[in-house]
Design an enzyme around this catalytic site. Structure first.
Site, PDB file in Angstrom:
ATOM      1  N   LYS A  73      16.896 -13.103  -7.072  1.00 18.51           N
ATOM      2  CA  LYS A  73      17.871 -13.790  -6.527  1.00 18.51           C
ATOM      3  C   LYS A  73      19.514 -13.590  -6.984  1.00 18.51           C
ATOM      4  O   LYS A  73      19.273 -12.997  -7.919  1.00 18.51           O
ATOM      5  CB  LYS A  73      16.848 -15.840  -7.895  1.00 18.51           C
ATOM      6  CG  LYS A  73      17.756 -16.489  -7.122  1.00 18.51           C
ATOM      7  CD  LYS A  73      17.218 -17.547  -8.430  1.00 18.51           C
ATOM      8  CE  LYS A  73      17.792 -19.278  -7.971  1.00 18.51           C
ATOM      9  NZ  LYS A  73      17.084 -19.917  -8.884  1.00 18.51           N
ATOM     10  N   SER A 148      16.226 -24.256  -6.810  1.00 17.03           N
ATOM     11  CA  SER A 148      16.939 -23.790  -5.253  1.00 17.03           C
ATOM     12  C   SER A 148      16.626 -22.228  -5.258  1.00 17.03           C
ATOM     13  O   SER A 148      17.079 -21.519  -4.955  1.00 17.03           O
ATOM     14  CB  SER A 148      18.416 -23.329  -6.443  1.00 17.03           C
ATOM     15  OG  SER A 148      17.765 -22.946  -8.008  1.00 17.03           O
ATOM     16  N   SER A 172      13.206 -25.190 -10.303  1.00 16.08           N
ATOM     17  CA  SER A 172      13.959 -23.840  -9.410  1.00 16.08           C
ATOM     18  C   SER A 172      13.253 -22.496  -9.149  1.00 16.08           C
ATOM     19  O   SER A 172      12.722 -22.084  -7.915  1.00 16.08           O
ATOM     20  CB  SER A 172      15.476 -23.985  -9.346  1.00 16.08           C
ATOM     21  OG  SER A 172      16.177 -24.521  -9.527  1.00 16.08           O
TER      22      SER A 172
END
Lengths: 488, 95
Positions: A73, A148, A172
């Site tokens: 990420k 997210s 997330s």
């Protein structure tokens, strides 16, 4: 070997260790797969193929994750690589050091490969808040992958990565894993070092893996967990081998069903799938116990005071001086700050900074921030009480399957509600996982549904054991999206 | 606590974010909805409840007082939008 990208980490490891395939061949095969699929998914923000091949050439396949590429990420620092956090304010930034999780993955032989898309500074539940455009759900490109960490979830689901790292502040990791039909694990707060993770809400943030199977989640946790002198909030607790108890089953294990999680607003197809999963556990020998988490109705309010308050302090560092975007030709220092942050941040980040600054401001601190911290105590106590009666809690990960791109973009509160079942775990500091437990049908498309399994602090092993018992006796995790990826 | 109290322009100034008049209006309305939801905390009796700042408070985490290598100056400056003579350049504070 053409279909090597369909393997899970465990399967890939066997082939690498047996020299049936080389790490370089694996990286090249994955790159071809990404090239074919990612234009529709848009899960990756950047890829450094040359560097990954160099690292693959040097990989030691005898190590636990030797030669396994892992997507990261874009909020976790890899030395020399971009780390945009999905924000214009960090476009062009390159991380000067490796996060501890990256150093540990490298020590286990893994290769960080590709930076995945995300909501700006991890604020969002759909990955639409990325400054670089949204990621599409591999099961239906008209829908969001969740957020997210939507990029990490989507690339694992679409076989564009064997596994990925994400971060979970209010859901997330678990919520996008549910939306994309993969496994997403949030460890206990402090189990995994946050050093090198760009901070959103420091008392809630935790790094964890996205994988195709529960066993793979255990393998990645083995590599990344443990105390770190660079993160004073990391827990100095022994790290067991998380694969040891995977196959112990659930006979006699007490699973709690929180009555407050089966309420109006829960999609009927999600409710049906989760209730069927609970029945399945009962058939496997688990004891199902109804539990109560009475302060659940306050969790969202509490979270949306605490998380923005911490974010408003953490994001003060983006001032256009040491790194990142800087407004041109400001008249004075205040204009320098005001315009740098106006032009650098997107709408949701601005909203949360304003909300957090307000909650911390003079005259409102007691009414909002202090009150929320006290509510947080009650939420944590709810879980402590429940875990005296049960070994784990099972519930839906998200109240609905993946929603459409744009559907909630202009209504922040409706977006926040996508995390209503996940954010309490962050405030309590406990661990949890989302695993696939079925599909909902919407407009002719099949959309994954996630089952959330929550465990008490440091009970990762137990959560993995419960999750694996389900996975080993069901087939949901073997399904792959067809609409984007052309997989059979 | 009430959503009426939120002065978006003033708080944005505290947060050092310039907003357009349109953003001020939009945020006032959107954050108003969020604060209306948050107002349910008013119903919660927290008398005598200790606040939680961290789920696992750990105190006095020390390390050995040893000199360790840190980021070399060039690398620390590498991401700076403006620099000169090995220093970060800031916008003028005093005339």
């Amino acid at each position: 070997m053409d279909q090597i990208f369909t393997l899970d980490v465990h399967g890939l490891r066997s082939k690498l260790a047996a020299h049936e395939v080389s790490p370089v061949e694996v990286v090249r095969a994955l790159a071809r797969r990404i090239e074919a699929v990612d234009p529709a998914v848009r899960g990756y923000l950047s890829i450094d193929l040359e560097r990954a091949i160099g690292e693959a050439e040097a990989a030691d396949v005898t190590k636990p994750l030797g030669g396994v590429p892992i997507a990261i990420k874009d909020v976790i620092s890899v030395r020399g690589a971009p780390c945009t956090c999905g924000s214009r304010i960090l476009a062009g930034y390159r991380a000067p050091y490796d996060a501890t999780v990256i150093a540990r993955l490298r020590a286990a032989g893994a290769i960080p490969f590709g930076r995945t898309n995300m909501d700006e500074f991890a604020m969002g539940s759909s990955t639409e808040n990325s400054a670089f455009g949204p990621t599409h759900n591999p099961y239906d490109p008209a829908r969001t992958p969740g957020g997210s960490s939507g990029g990490s979830a989507a690339v694992v689901a679409a076989d564009e990565a064997f596994a990925a790292l994400g971060s979970d502040t209010g859901g997330s990791i678990r919520q996008p894993a549910a939306f994309c039909g993969c496994v997403g694990f949030k460890p206990t707060y402090g189990r995994v070092s946050r050093y090198g993770l760009v901070a959103f809400a420091s008392s809630l943030d935790q790094i964890g893996p996205f994988t195709k199977t529960v066993r793979d989640a255990a393998l990645l946790l083995n590599a990344i967990a443990g105390v770190d002198p660079c993160d004073s909030t990391s827990l100095d607790e022994p790290v067991p081998d998380f694969t040891t108890n995977l196959d112990r089953g659930v006979k006699g294990v007490r699973l709690g069903l929180p009555r407050e999680y089966f309420v109006s607003g829960l999609d009927p197809q999600v409710e049906r799938a989760v209730r069927q999963a609970v029945e399945h556990y009962a058939k496997l020998g688990a004891e199902i116990v109804e539990v109560s988490l009475p302060h659940t109705e306050y969790a969202l309010s509490t979270y949306y005071i605490i998380a923005p308050a911490e974010a408003s302090a953490n994001l003060a560092r983006f001032d256009g001086v040491r790194y990142g975007y800087r407004a041109e030709q400001p008249g004075d220092l205040l204009e320098h700050y005001g315009r740098t942050r106006e032009e650098g941040f997107g709408a949701e980040v601005k909203r949360r900074i304003i909300l957090g600054t307000y909650a911390l401001s003079s005259g409102y601190y007691d009414a909002y921030y202090l009150k929320a911290q006290k509510a947080r105590t009650l939420i944590r106590d709810d879980f402590s009480r429940a875990f005296r009666r049960v070994d784990a809690i099972v519930c839906p990960t998200s109240p609905t399957p993946a929603f459409k791109l744009g559907e909630r973009a202009n209504d922040p509160l409706s977006m926040y509600l996508a995390d209503v079942f996940t954010l309490a775990a962050n405030m309590a500091g406990i661990c949890g996982v989302s695993i696939p437990c079925g599909f909902a049908e919407a407009e002719g498309k099949l959309l994954p549904i996630g089952l959330q399994i929550l465990g008490n602090s440091l009970e990762e092993g137990r959560v993995l054991q419960v999750a694996n018992a389900y996975e080993q006796t069901t087939d949901w995790h073997k399904r792959r999206p067809q609409s984007v990826t052309g997989n059979a | 606590m009430s959503s009426e109290d939120l002065d978006v322009e003033y708080v944005a100034e505290l947060a050092r974010i310039r907003l357009t008049p349109e953003e001020v209006a939009t945020f006032r309305s959107q954050l108003g909805h969020v604060l209306e939801h948050v107002a349910r905390l008013n119903r919660l009796n927290v008398a005598g409840v200790e606040p939680t700042a961290h789920s696992f408070p750990i105190y006095n985490v020390f390390r050995a007082d040893e000199v360790k290598p840190s980021l070399p100056r060039e690398e620390a400056l590498a991401n700076a939008p403006r620099q000169a003579e090995g220093l970060f350049l800031v916008t003028k504070v005093l005339d």
